[in-house]
Design a protein around this motif. Structure first.
Motif, PDB file in Angstrom:
ATOM      1  N   GLU A  11       0.858  -1.172   0.000  1.00 45.77           N
ATOM      2  CA  GLU A  11       0.000   0.000   0.000  1.00 45.77           C
ATOM      3  C   GLU A  11       0.905   1.237   0.000  1.00 45.77           C
ATOM      4  OE1 GLU A  11      -3.296   0.156  -0.146  1.00 45.77           O
ATOM      5  OE2 GLU A  11      -3.545  -2.022  -0.157  1.00 45.77           O
ATOM      6  N   PRO A  12       0.406   2.393  -0.463  1.00 44.37           N
ATOM      7  CA  PRO A  12       1.203   3.610  -0.361  1.00 44.37           C
ATOM      8  C   PRO A  12       1.602   3.886   1.097  1.00 44.37           C
ATOM      9  CG  PRO A  12      -0.667   3.957  -1.796  1.00 44.37           C
ATOM     10  CD  PRO A  12      -0.864   2.612  -1.172  1.00 44.37           C
ATOM     11  N   VAL A  13       2.870   4.247   1.289  1.00 48.83           N
ATOM     12  CA  VAL A  13       3.433   4.453   2.627  1.00 48.83           C
ATOM     13  C   VAL A  13       3.875   5.904   2.760  1.00 48.83           C
ATOM     14  CG1 VAL A  13       5.255   3.787   4.224  1.00 48.83           C
ATOM     15  CG2 VAL A  13       4.220   2.062   2.726  1.00 48.83           C
ATOM     16  N   ARG A  14       3.454   6.566   3.839  1.00 45.99           N
ATOM     17  CA  ARG A  14       3.907   7.944   4.053  1.00 45.99           C
ATOM     18  C   ARG A  14       5.369   7.944   4.459  1.00 45.99           C
ATOM     19  NH1 ARG A  14       2.750  10.869   8.666  1.00 45.99           N
ATOM     20  NH2 ARG A  14       0.899   9.591   8.994  1.00 45.99           N
ATOM     21  N   CYS A  15       6.174   8.643   3.667  1.00 41.16           N
ATOM     22  CA  CYS A  15       7.598   8.751   3.935  1.00 41.16           C
ATOM     23  C   CYS A  15       7.921  10.009   4.741  1.00 41.16           C
ATOM     24  CB  CYS A  15       8.354   8.763   2.601  1.00 41.16           C
ATOM     25  SG  CYS A  15      10.110   9.147   2.711  1.00 41.16           S
ATOM     26  N   TYR A  16       7.246  11.117   4.403  1.00 41.41           N
ATOM     27  CA  TYR A  16       7.448  12.370   5.133  1.00 41.41           C
ATOM     28  C   TYR A  16       6.177  13.206   5.001  1.00 41.41           C
ATOM     29  CZ  TYR A  16       9.797  16.291   7.248  1.00 41.41           C
ATOM     30  OH  TYR A  16      10.156  17.282   8.124  1.00 41.41           O
ATOM     31  N   PRO A  17       5.732  13.842   6.101  1.00 42.15           N
ATOM     32  CA  PRO A  17       6.317  13.821   7.434  1.00 42.15           C
ATOM     33  C   PRO A  17       6.037  12.500   8.154  1.00 42.15           C
ATOM     34  CG  PRO A  17       4.290  15.085   7.451  1.00 42.15           C
ATOM     35  CD  PRO A  17       4.534  14.715   6.030  1.00 42.15           C
ATOM     36  N   ARG A  18       6.858  12.203   9.124  1.00 40.08           N
ATOM     37  CA  ARG A  18       6.666  11.001   9.911  1.00 40.08           C
ATOM     38  C   ARG A  18       5.911  11.324  11.183  1.00 40.08           C
ATOM     39  NH1 ARG A  18      12.517   7.877   9.095  1.00 40.08           N
ATOM     40  NH2 ARG A  18      12.111   7.253   6.931  1.00 40.08           N
ATOM     41  N   GLY A  19       5.392  10.288  11.815  1.00 37.65           N
ATOM     42  CA  GLY A  19       4.627  10.504  13.035  1.00 37.65           C
ATOM     43  C   GLY A  19       3.155  10.701  12.736  1.00 37.65           C
ATOM     44  N   ASP A  20       2.496  11.487  13.599  1.00 38.12           N
ATOM     45  CA  ASP A  20       1.051  11.665  13.484  1.00 38.12           C
ATOM     46  C   ASP A  20       0.653  12.699  12.435  1.00 38.12           C
ATOM     47  OD1 ASP A  20       0.700   9.805  15.500  1.00 38.12           O
ATOM     48  OD2 ASP A  20       0.690  11.321  17.094  1.00 38.12           O
ATOM     49  N   ASP A  21       1.545  13.594  12.082  1.00 39.75           N
ATOM     50  CA  ASP A  21       1.199  14.656  11.145  1.00 39.75           C
ATOM     51  C   ASP A  21       1.189  14.115   9.714  1.00 39.75           C
ATOM     52  OD1 ASP A  21       1.035  16.535  13.181  1.00 39.75           O
ATOM     53  OD2 ASP A  21       3.155  17.060  13.034  1.00 39.75           O
ATOM     54  N   GLU A  22       0.100  14.387   9.008  1.00 39.98           N
ATOM     55  CA  GLU A  22       0.004  13.938   7.618  1.00 39.98           C
ATOM     56  C   GLU A  22       0.608  14.935   6.645  1.00 39.98           C
ATOM     57  OE1 GLU A  22      -4.175  13.145   7.044  1.00 39.98           O
ATOM     58  OE2 GLU A  22      -3.866  11.011   7.493  1.00 39.98           O
ATOM     59  N   TRP A  23       0.784  16.180   7.078  1.00 43.50           N
ATOM     60  CA  TRP A  23       1.276  17.229   6.198  1.00 43.50           C
ATOM     61  C   TRP A  23       2.407  17.993   6.872  1.00 43.50           C
ATOM     62  CZ3 TRP A  23      -0.323  17.784   1.230  1.00 43.50           C
ATOM     63  CH2 TRP A  23      -1.484  17.110   0.861  1.00 43.50           C
ATOM     64  N   ALA A  24       3.348  18.433   6.060  1.00 41.94           N
ATOM     65  CA  ALA A  24       4.393  19.350   6.515  1.00 41.94           C
ATOM     66  C   ALA A  24       4.237  20.661   5.756  1.00 41.94           C
ATOM     67  CB  ALA A  24       5.767  18.755   6.256  1.00 41.94           C
ATOM     68  N   VAL A  25       4.640  21.748   6.380  1.00 42.83           N
ATOM     69  CA  VAL A  25       4.647  23.065   5.745  1.00 42.83           C
ATOM     70  C   VAL A  25       6.102  23.440   5.507  1.00 42.83           C
ATOM     71  CG1 VAL A  25       4.009  25.494   5.950  1.00 42.83           C
ATOM     72  CG2 VAL A  25       2.485  23.720   6.836  1.00 42.83           C
ATOM     73  N   ALA A  26       6.453  23.636   4.258  1.00 38.82           N
ATOM     74  CA  ALA A  26       7.859  23.764   3.874  1.00 38.82           C
ATOM     75  C   ALA A  26       8.519  24.976   4.517  1.00 38.82           C
ATOM     76  CB  ALA A  26       7.975  23.849   2.359  1.00 38.82           C
ATOM     77  N   ASP A  27       9.639  24.722   5.137  1.00 40.68           N
ATOM     78  CA  ASP A  27      10.579  25.745   5.581  1.00 40.68           C
ATOM     79  C   ASP A  27      11.962  25.106   5.530  1.00 40.68           C
ATOM     80  OD1 ASP A  27      10.698  24.052   7.792  1.00 40.68           O
ATOM     81  OD2 ASP A  27       9.622  25.423   9.123  1.00 40.68           O
ATOM     82  N   GLN A  28      12.983  25.811   6.004  1.00 43.22           N
ATOM     83  CA  GLN A  28      14.325  25.261   5.896  1.00 43.22           C
ATOM     84  C   GLN A  28      14.453  23.930   6.628  1.00 43.22           C
ATOM     85  OE1 GLN A  28      17.365  27.913   7.295  1.00 43.22           O
ATOM     86  NE2 GLN A  28      19.054  26.667   6.529  1.00 43.22           N
ATOM     87  N   TYR A  29      13.843  23.809   7.800  1.00 40.36           N
ATOM     88  CA  TYR A  29      13.933  22.573   8.575  1.00 40.36           C
ATOM     89  C   TYR A  29      13.265  21.412   7.844  1.00 40.36           C
ATOM     90  CZ  TYR A  29      12.776  19.118  12.143  1.00 40.36           C
ATOM     91  OH  TYR A  29      12.611  17.947  12.838  1.00 40.36           O
ATOM     92  N   HIS A  30      12.006  21.615   7.406  1.00 38.09           N
ATOM     93  CA  HIS A  30      11.266  20.512   6.788  1.00 38.09           C
ATOM     94  C   HIS A  30      11.860  20.136   5.424  1.00 38.09           C
ATOM     95  CE1 HIS A  30       8.121  19.707   9.657  1.00 38.09           C
ATOM     96  NE2 HIS A  30       7.843  21.004   9.770  1.00 38.09           N
ATOM     97  N   ARG A  31      12.348  21.115   4.676  1.00 38.73           N
ATOM     98  CA  ARG A  31      12.985  20.762   3.405  1.00 38.73           C
ATOM     99  C   ARG A  31      14.220  19.897   3.632  1.00 38.73           C
ATOM    100  NH1 ARG A  31      11.461  26.155   1.769  1.00 38.73           N
ATOM    101  NH2 ARG A  31      13.399  26.938   2.654  1.00 38.73           N
TER     102      ARG A  31
END
Length: 469
Positions: free
Chosen positions: A97-117
């Motif tokens: 099945e499709p597997v979430r690679c990023y973000p990990r943990g409970d959050d389904e979405w990340a908001v791009a900034d220097q850290y998340h990139r």
């Protein structure tokens, strides 16, 4: 509550011009077909150059087998490092099945900034890919996963970037059903790598979800970055085309012909049995051509009398579809002066036949049905010559000697069937710019005082009230 892609359309609204061309007047019978070309021109009219990244949600899904890891090893981290600030993103890898690679943990979405990139690019190095064992459920499952994720991120533009090598192409009988659920919820671009994928489901994804399907030999990272940059040039995420029908019109359909061929699904308006809405997406500044097809019952209509069969509305701009019935033994009266000539509908239909013949011929050649391939590619060459579309002839020349393009005579050469997939994608998804014949000013008079355009029958300016001369 679930919101669709029109929920956050940003002001100001773009400037819209709408023109309707008919290919002459129809002949009356119980199920007469009326065809019209719609040209919609959209200008930015003061809108910002780029859509703010905070209004975009993008899924990058990597449907690739382990043996093709090298194709995404550097491209995916590079694309993630190039994400604009504040864009919402998630990265999916493959497995049963499709597997979430990023973000990990409970959050389904990340908001791009220097850290998340930085973190996403690092994690992408260990992206889960298909391995030996059960194959994934296919493209329908990727589309369903995207639909579920985007339901929780109701932003103006919602988009899936699917990178595939065809390794999860099992179970595609579910794709049509799933695409019906996804249509109107998000858009999709497909990037094919390798040589083992089937073109048809990729074209189905792109066409039904208003995106593109293309083969990427190298430069995958740049292709992903360019696709996201194109999303930011969207001035209007959703722009419905509404068609109000005369009661005698029993069927209506609308399809985009240029710049990209798309089937449009019509939605009846509740309580308005003769009004249909056709959503369209990702409007940049520029022009689009549509083919409107009406099926009408002429039994109770007068002959040689102008009748309005439909009203087409885009935003606050409206244009009538007007024609008259004439008998077969009578010469047709002049067509209403609503466009630039009577060849436009024929050109749209010829272009569609040309694309279809090119795609069918290449598919037949891929399946070693050489007689069918030669017939279809010959037809495509003949139509391309009449339409003066050079790229189609260039494509045909890669697999055949063109002996007489105008007559449709070609002679196939020996080709590698595995190399035909990218050509089939281009035949079905390559953009085709609308013809330049209607690029001039809007038809009809203009007010001499304030310059506001007016309809052909107008006597006074709708803005300042001055009499039109």
């Amino acid at each position: 509550m679930r919101q669709d892609m029109s929920s956050h359309t940003r002001p100001p609204q773009p400037g819209i011009r709408l023109r309707v061309d008919l290919d002459g007047d129809p002949r009356p019978h119980h199920s007469a077909k009326i065809e019209a070309r719609l040209r919609v021109d959209v200008a930015a009219d003061g809108a910002p150059t780029d859509l703010p990244a905070v209004e975009l949600a993008v899924i990058i899904a990597v449907d690739v087998a382990e043996q093709h890891r090298a194709a995404v090893r550097h491209a995916l981290p590079a694309a993630l490092r190039a994400l604009p600030d504040r864009i919402s993103f998630t990265v999916l890898g493959g497995g049963p099945e499709p597997v979430r690679c990023y973000p990990r943990g409970d959050d389904e979405w990340a908001v791009a900034d220097q850290y998340h990139r930085r973190r996403a690019a690092f994690v992408a190095g260990s992206l889960p890919l298909h391995r030996d064992g059960p194959r994934p459920a296919g493209y329908a499952r990727w589309a369903a996963r995207a639909r579920a994720l985007l339901a929780g991120r109701p932003l103006s533009v919602q988009h899936l970037v699917l990178i595939t090598d065809g390794s999860s192409a099992a179970g595609e009988h579910r794709l049509t059903e799933e695409l019906e659920r996804c249509a109107g919820q998000f858009t999709c671009d497909v990037f094919a790598i390798g040589a083992d994928w089937a073109p048809d489901p990729l074209l189905d994804l792109a066409e039904r979800l208003h995106g593109t399907a293309q083969f990427v030999d190298d430069g995958l990272g740049r292709a992903i970055t360019d696709a996201i940059a194109r999303l930011r040039r969207v001035h209007t995420p959703q722009l419905p085309i509404e068609v109000t029908l005369r009661p005698s019109v029993r069927q209506v359909s609308l399809s985009e012909k240029a710049p990209r061929p798309h089937r449009l699904g019509g939605l009846p308006r509740p309580g308005r049995p003769h009004r249909w809405s056709f959503p369209t997406y990702q409007w940049e500044q520029g022009s689009r051509d549509y083919l409107l097809t009406l099926v009408a019952d002429a039994d109770g209509d007068p002959l040689e009398t102008e009748l309005q069969f439909a009203m087409v509305s885009v935003g606050d701009v409206h244009a009538p579809v007007v024609a008259r019935w004439h008998l077969p033994d009578q010469s047709a009266p002049p067509a209403p002066a609503t466009g630039t000539g009577t060849g436009s509908v024929r050109s749209l239909n010829a272009t569609a036949r040309m694309r279809g013949a090119l795609r069918a011929g290449l598919a037949a050649l891929r399946e070693h049905r050489r007689d069918t391939a030669e017939e279809c590619l010959g037809q495509a060459a003949r139509l391309a010559t009449g339409l003066d579309i050079g790229w189609v002839l260039d494509e045909i020349r890669t697999v055949a000697d063109v002996e007489d393009a105008a007559a449709g005579r070609i002679r196939l050469r020996a080709v590698d069937a595995g190399a035909l997939g990218p050509m089939i994608l281009r035949a079905g998804s390559r953009p085709g710019a609308p013809p330049a014949d209607t690029a001039g000013p809007r038809p009809g008079p203009r007010c001499g005082g304030c310059g506001t355009p007016a309809g052909g029958e107008a006597r006074y300016c709708i803005s300042c009230g001055k009499e039109l001369l």
